[in-house]
Scaffold this motif. Structure first.
Motif, short mmCIF file in Angstrom:
data_model
loop_
_atom_site.label_atom_id
_atom_site.label_comp_id
_atom_site.label_asym_id
_atom_site.label_seq_id
_atom_site.Cartn_x
_atom_site.Cartn_y
_atom_site.Cartn_z
N UNK A 148 0.86 -1.18 0.00
CA UNK A 148 0.00 0.00 0.00
C UNK A 148 0.89 1.23 0.00
N UNK A 149 0.70 2.09 -1.00
CA UNK A 149 1.45 3.34 -1.11
C UNK A 149 0.75 4.45 -0.33
N UNK A 150 1.54 5.37 0.21
CA UNK A 150 1.01 6.52 0.93
C UNK A 150 1.58 7.79 0.31
N UNK A 151 0.98 8.25 -0.79
CA UNK A 151 1.57 9.39 -1.51
C UNK A 151 1.51 10.71 -0.77
N UNK A 152 0.52 10.87 0.12
CA UNK A 152 0.31 12.18 0.74
C UNK A 152 0.35 12.18 2.26
N UNK A 153 0.32 11.00 2.87
CA UNK A 153 0.28 10.88 4.32
C UNK A 153 1.55 10.19 4.83
N UNK A 154 1.94 10.55 6.05
CA UNK A 154 3.05 9.88 6.74
C UNK A 154 4.41 10.22 6.10
N UNK A 155 5.46 9.89 6.84
CA UNK A 155 6.81 10.10 6.32
C UNK A 155 7.27 8.92 5.47
N UNK A 156 6.66 7.76 5.67
CA UNK A 156 7.03 6.60 4.85
C UNK A 156 6.27 6.63 3.53
N UNK A 157 6.82 5.94 2.54
CA UNK A 157 6.19 5.92 1.23
C UNK A 157 5.23 4.76 1.05
N UNK A 158 5.54 3.61 1.68
CA UNK A 158 4.70 2.44 1.46
C UNK A 158 4.89 1.43 2.58
N UNK A 159 3.91 0.53 2.69
CA UNK A 159 3.98 -0.60 3.61
C UNK A 159 3.82 -1.87 2.78
N UNK A 160 4.72 -2.82 2.99
CA UNK A 160 4.62 -4.11 2.32
C UNK A 160 4.43 -5.21 3.36
N UNK A 161 3.51 -6.12 3.07
CA UNK A 161 3.27 -7.29 3.92
C UNK A 161 3.81 -8.52 3.20
N UNK A 162 4.77 -9.20 3.82
CA UNK A 162 5.55 -10.21 3.11
C UNK A 162 4.81 -11.49 2.81
N UNK A 163 3.83 -11.85 3.62
CA UNK A 163 3.14 -13.12 3.39
C UNK A 163 2.40 -13.12 2.06
N UNK A 164 2.00 -11.96 1.58
CA UNK A 164 1.41 -11.89 0.24
C UNK A 164 2.43 -12.34 -0.81
N UNK A 165 3.66 -11.88 -0.65
CA UNK A 165 4.71 -12.14 -1.63
C UNK A 165 5.18 -13.58 -1.60
N UNK A 166 5.34 -14.12 -0.41
CA UNK A 166 5.96 -15.43 -0.27
C UNK A 166 4.95 -16.57 -0.24
N UNK A 167 3.68 -16.26 0.06
CA UNK A 167 2.68 -17.31 0.18
C UNK A 167 2.83 -18.12 1.45
N UNK A 168 3.66 -17.68 2.35
CA UNK A 168 3.93 -18.43 3.57
C UNK A 168 2.68 -18.48 4.45
N UNK A 169 2.45 -19.63 5.06
CA UNK A 169 1.35 -19.79 6.00
C UNK A 169 1.92 -19.99 7.39
N UNK A 170 1.69 -19.04 8.26
CA UNK A 170 2.17 -19.12 9.64
C UNK A 170 1.37 -18.14 10.47
N UNK A 171 1.48 -18.23 11.77
CA UNK A 171 0.75 -17.33 12.64
C UNK A 171 1.43 -15.97 12.66
#
Length: 370
Positions: free
Chosen positions: A271-294
């Motif tokens: 998720x990109x944040x073009x106008x809010x916050x000092x960070x540009x984006x947040x990435x959640x790794x389980x989407x990328x890797x397909x890993x299943x864990x708690x």
């Protein structure tokens, strides 16, 4: 005692590792070094303390139209099919990015079909000629309102420069679509290494003709190793002791967070944040890797003016400075400069692999198919 190798490769990221593997496979004895304590460069991944596979230096998404590049890397990994999707947070709502039909309909409360989106864009775009800057690209493509909502703020955070101060090629990397395709990339091959990037690199560098030394700086070893050739993948200005001044780079700071009570933090990988916050984006790794864990692990990216060099800054004056270093590099006997930092190019991973394959083939004299 001086060690003897045919080739010294400086840097164990994609550029260096591909060159090392190709040259070792051609019968060369290769030493590859890296100043970090791990192989893989910025693509390095690991299992974090909570058991989630994360990309330590931010998300790395493999995509390419190059069948040769995909087939080459397939020697060292099996793949997980993955098409990356991104949303942009604007005024508290999430919209598909790159901009597509749903972005425009949801943002403006419309119900346009593809032809209607094309007509809408024709009405709002501001044609610029000639196209010189990223602002010219964006205004010519989507007009001022979409530019302000999705592009200008993000660019300012990411690069520390306004769209009008960046070369056209930066914004040209992001398409605009009139259909509902919400994939971030449309390349033919979109996959993630099934066991992660580090495992891929480990197999790539397992050739018996390759020695790997980590936590070793080039300056500390260059006079201790006798070689016929050096393949250098670090910053080209550093190699020449910043003779003409430092080439500008953009750096990043990564804030990794594990959320033990959450199975999923966001609906898409990034998720990109073009106008809010000092960070540009947040990435959640389980989407990328397909890993299943708690639990789940995320990373926030904070662009910085100084620190580890990640992105060459595409501006005409920076390219002119690089050309001066390139002249020195071309005259440097026994050294080949390969990769994003050595060639001062905003390369994707597949482009780095392609450049390394070409460099290795030039060294060995072996033909490489396009």
């Amino acid at each position: 005692m001086t060690d003897r190798y045919d080739v010294l490769v400086v840097g164990a990221g994609f550029a260096g590792s591909v060159c090392a593997e190709r040259l070792a496979s051609a019968g060369k004895r290769v030493l590859i070094i890296d100043r970090r304590a791990h192989i893989g460069g910025n693509a390095y991944d690991e299992i974090d303390g909570a058991g989630v596979r994360i990309h330590v230096y931010g998300p790395h998404l493999f995509h390419t139209n190059g069948k040769r590049i995909f087939e080459y890397l397939s020697r060292f990994t099996t793949w997980r099919f993955y098409e990356h999707r991104v949303r942009a947070a604007v005024a508290g709502k999430l919209y598909p990015m790159p901009i597509n039909r749903r972005t425009i309909n949801d943002l403006y409360g419309l119900n346009l079909d593809e032809a209607g989106v094309s007509a809408f864009l024709d009405r709002v775009r501001e044609p610029r000629a000639p196209i010189k800057t990223s602002e010219d690209v964006v205004l010519s493509s989507v007009g001022r309102d979409l530019c302000e909502k999705f592009f200008r703020g993000y660019t300012l955070k990411q690069w520390g420069l306004d769209l009008s101060e960046l070369s056209a090629g930066v914004a040209a990397r992001i398409p605009t679509r009139t259909d509902d395709d919400d994939r971030y990339f449309t390349d033919t091959f979109q996959f993630m290494p099934a066991e992660g990037y580090t495992a891929l690199f480990r197999k790539m560098l397992s050739h018996s003709g390759i020695d790997v030394r980590l936590s070793v700086d080039y300056a500390s070893i260059r006079d201790q190793v006798e070689v016929d050739l050096t393949v250098y993948t670090g910053p080209i200005d550093a190699y020449f002791d910043y003779r003409f001044g430092k080439l500008p780079y953009r750096s990043l700071e990564f804030e990794h967070t594990h959320l033990p009570e959450s199975e999923q933090y966001q609906l898409v990988g990034t998720v990109n944040y073009p106008n809010d916050h000092e960070y540009t984006r947040i990435t959640e790794f389980k989407h990328l890797t397909g890993q299943e864990c708690s639990g789940t692990s995320i990373v926030r990216e904070y662009p910085k003016a100084s620190g580890e060099p990640y992105y060459p800054i595409p501006r005409p004056e920076n390219e002119a400075l690089y050309k001066r270093y390139q002249e020195l590099a071309n005259a440097e006997a026994g050294v080949k400069f390969v990769g994003r930092l050595a060639q001062y190019r905003y390369y994707n991973m597949d482009q780095v692999v392609g450049a390394a394959l070409k460099a290795a083939s030039n060294i060995t004299g072996e033909a490489v198919a396009d």
